[in-house]
Design a protein around this motif. Structure first.
Motif, PDB file in Angstrom:
ATOM      1  N   ALA A  81       0.827  -1.215   0.000  1.00  0.00           N
ATOM      2  CA  ALA A  81       0.000   0.000   0.000  1.00  0.00           C
ATOM      3  C   ALA A  81       0.862   1.266   0.000  1.00  0.00           C
ATOM      4  N   ASP A  82       2.021   1.200   0.642  1.00  0.00           N
ATOM      5  CA  ASP A  82       2.918   2.360   0.681  1.00  0.00           C
ATOM      6  C   ASP A  82       3.646   2.573  -0.648  1.00  0.00           C
ATOM      7  N   GLN A  83       3.721   1.519  -1.467  1.00  0.00           N
ATOM      8  CA  GLN A  83       4.301   1.610  -2.814  1.00  0.00           C
ATOM      9  C   GLN A  83       5.739   2.159  -2.836  1.00  0.00           C
ATOM     10  N   PRO A  84       6.641   1.634  -2.041  1.00  0.00           N
ATOM     11  CA  PRO A  84       8.038   2.089  -2.163  1.00  0.00           C
ATOM     12  C   PRO A  84       8.744   1.488  -3.379  1.00  0.00           C
ATOM     13  N   ALA A  85       8.050   0.615  -4.081  1.00  0.00           N
ATOM     14  CA  ALA A  85       8.604  -0.013  -5.288  1.00  0.00           C
ATOM     15  C   ALA A  85       7.444  -0.508  -6.140  1.00  0.00           C
ATOM     16  N   ILE A  86       7.734  -0.742  -7.401  1.00  0.00           N
ATOM     17  CA  ILE A  86       6.778  -1.408  -8.283  1.00  0.00           C
ATOM     18  C   ILE A  86       7.229  -2.852  -8.382  1.00  0.00           C
ATOM     19  N   PHE A  87       6.477  -3.747  -7.764  1.00  0.00           N
ATOM     20  CA  PHE A  87       6.887  -5.146  -7.702  1.00  0.00           C
ATOM     21  C   PHE A  87       6.496  -5.825  -9.006  1.00  0.00           C
ATOM     22  N   LEU A  88       7.499  -6.169  -9.800  1.00  0.00           N
ATOM     23  CA  LEU A  88       7.275  -6.552 -11.195  1.00  0.00           C
ATOM     24  C   LEU A  88       7.177  -8.047 -11.431  1.00  0.00           C
ATOM     25  N   ALA A  89       8.017  -8.819 -10.828  1.00  0.00           N
ATOM     26  CA  ALA A  89       8.022 -10.241 -11.161  1.00  0.00           C
ATOM     27  C   ALA A  89       8.592 -11.079 -10.027  1.00  0.00           C
ATOM     28  N   ALA A  90       7.881 -12.166  -9.727  1.00  0.00           N
ATOM     29  CA  ALA A  90       8.387 -13.199  -8.827  1.00  0.00           C
ATOM     30  C   ALA A  90       8.603 -14.437  -9.698  1.00  0.00           C
TER      31      ALA A  90
END
Length: 545
Positions: free
Chosen positions: A495-504
């Protein structure tokens, strides 16, 4: 070394190395694994997070115990005996392990409790163990109580005591290393010729070309099914493909890291194995001004901007294009393996309309008509730093740049050499960085990059939410509800969005069908290769038939 020479490299090496050919064990075969980087320090406490070194180290050195296939890391009963044949909890702060009396080092000397304590003490020394010392900070002491009983005492009660005791630092032969100055082990001859206790021993190392392991005749946990493993170095992706398709190699870790994986997908002689991994790829959004990290970032400190940047990109499509059909976009800072055990919340949607509304509500509009959003005279622009060696991250950065351009955001993609990238990332000298990490298999490792206490270390973007810190701490201490605390921490970070999590990424491992009983491990892909078998009817000359 050119790609055209590589298909012939292995044959040349075998033909020109009679001593090596003699090491082949007739009937057990040779498994050739083609790798992108050379394992140079496959020794516990020295491999420092380098996955290639760890994977060779785990074939040479046994851990006290290994995770069960479902990775129930906080369940002491779920772990499988390895170097330790049993363990007993004496109280909430004390674990005692009894070593298997059959365990021997390669030179025939018995593995003792002193070896366990020696490696643990090296790992807990910050000057020697580096990040391991942080991971093992709750271990108060490791004591050899007798020849075969070693006792771990912890500073506090927490759910991952057993994991800390067995996972990070496999035992080292104290009878060979204790007399050396502690900080000289890394440069000693032992690194070039390690003496382990695992299913394999080092057979031959040809710098810049290959590392050969051969079955250890003193291994005590069962028959080693494959007699010889060769890690064949081929930095060029095209060369790695050619080695597989020409029959010079048998296996590779992830075909979806290659420019054209379809050639291997269509090859009937190979079996593909999806393997949920520990890698997490993300665009790190710096919350501090790279010119002066004491100040907030002029645009990325605004959570509305960070949220809009995420909503504007089709992460699910990008992740599959970059890392293969088994991969998904994660909901937060969790790899495929960690996310599977965490029951993580669903990821934020791809919604460009919502992205526009979010920016407009925050005051970002094109006031001067130049096509770029602005607020209070500040244009919504930034730079995206990408390591030039990563084709997948370069491709994703270009896709995001185009998606943001359609919203009126100007992003400049900057490719830099790996060394420059690493130095600038560690110093926080970037706006957005296309980053990738190899996580621990437990969510407790989130404290390194996503907590206030991690600031100044792995947390280079200065993300800090005390509520997240509290949840991570409660998860680490809880023996019953750890999953609930970790899940809520991941939700808050997302929710804080310190990164754009792209791929696991879920890797697409390929193995030639010459081999059966194939087992792969998420934390160390080839660690169970000794359990495999060769189909006798498909044996080749290099198998020693």
């Amino acid at each position: 070394m050119t790609p055209t020479r590589l298909p012939y490299l292995l044959a040349a090496l075998l033909a020109g190395a009679p001593a090596l050919a003699a090491q082949a064990t007739p009937g057990r075969g040779t498994l050739v694994i083609v790798v992108a980087s050379e394992p140079t320090s496959p020794v516990p406490t020295l491999w420092r997070g380098d996955q290639g070194n760890r994977e060779v180290s785990d074939l040479l050195f046994l851990h006290l115990a290994t995770p069960d296939p479902s990775y129930r890391l906080t369940d002491e009963k779920a772990w499988q005996p390895a170097l330790a044949r049993s363990w007993r909890r004496r109280d909430s702060l004390t674990l005692a392990f009894e070593l298997d009396p059959r365990a021997r080092w390669e030179d025939g000397v018995a593995v003792t409790a002193r070896d366990v304590a020696f490696a643990a003490d090296r790992a807990r020394e910050p000057r020697l163990g580096g990040a391991l010392a942080t991971l093992l900070r709750r271990v108060a002491s490791v004591t050899a109580e007798s020849e075969r009983v070693v006792v771990f005492r912890f500073r506090e009660r927490y759910s991952e005591q057993f994991y800390d005791a067995v996972f990070h630092a496999p035992p080292l032969p104290a009878h060979l290393l204790a007399a050396l100055p502690p900080d000289s082990v890394g440069t000693s001859p032992f690194v070039q010729r390690p003496v382990g206790n695992g299913p394999y021993r080092l057979g031959q190392r040809v710098a810049g070309q290959q590392v050969t392991l051969v079955a250890n005749p003193r291994f005590f946990l069962g028959r080693v099914g494959i007699g010889r493993l060769i890690f064949l170095l081929a930095p060029s992706p095209e060369a790695r493909v050619n080695l597989l398709l020409s029959g010079e190699a048998d296996a590779m870790d992830n075909i979806y890291a290659l420019p054209n994986p379809a050639r291997l997908e269509a090859a009937p002689e190979f079996q593909r194995y999806p393997l949920p991994g520990l890698v997490l790829n993300f665009a790190s959004l710096n919350l501090r001004d790279p010119a002066d990290t004491a100040r907030p970032h002029p645009v990325l400190a605004d959570v509305a901007v960070r949220r809009a940047l995420t909503l504007a990109v089709n992460r699910e499509s990008m992740s599959r294009t970059a890392y293969g059909p088994f991969t998904h976009a994660p909901s937060g800072p969790v790899s495929a393996l960690v996310g599977r055990g965490l029951d993580a919340p669903p990821p934020p949607p791809y919604d460009t309309a919502a992205a526009r509304r979010t920016l407009a509500a925050a005051g970002w509009r094109d006031h001067d008509g130049d096509g770029v959003l602005d607020r209070d005279g500040r244009a919504l622009t930034f730079r995206v730093m990408v390591p030039s060696v990563s084709a997948s991250r370069i491709r994703m950065a270009a896709e995001m740049q185009e998606a943001w351009r359609r919203l009126g955001i100007r992003a400049e993609v900057e490719q830099v050499e790996r060394a420059v990238y690493s130095a600038r990332f560690a110093a926080g000298q970037f706006d957005v960085a296309m980053h990738g990490v190899n996580q621990d298999p437990t969510p407790s490792g989130l404290t390194q990059s996503w907590s206030c206490t991690g600031t100044g270390g792995s947390n280079v973007i200065h993300y800090c939410n005390p509520r997240v810190d509290s949840l991570l701490a409660r998860g680490q201490l809880s023996t019953r509800d750890a999953g609930r605390y970790y899940k809520e921490a991941v939700r808050l970070i997302a929710a804080d969005q310190p990164a754009i999590f792209l791929a696991a990424p879920v890797a697409g491992i390929v193995v030639h069908r010459r081999f059966t009983r194939v087992q792969l491990r998420a934390e160390s892909t080839w660690a169970d290769a000794w359990r495999w078998s060769l189909r006798p009817e498909l044996a080749l000359e290099r198998d020693g038939r």
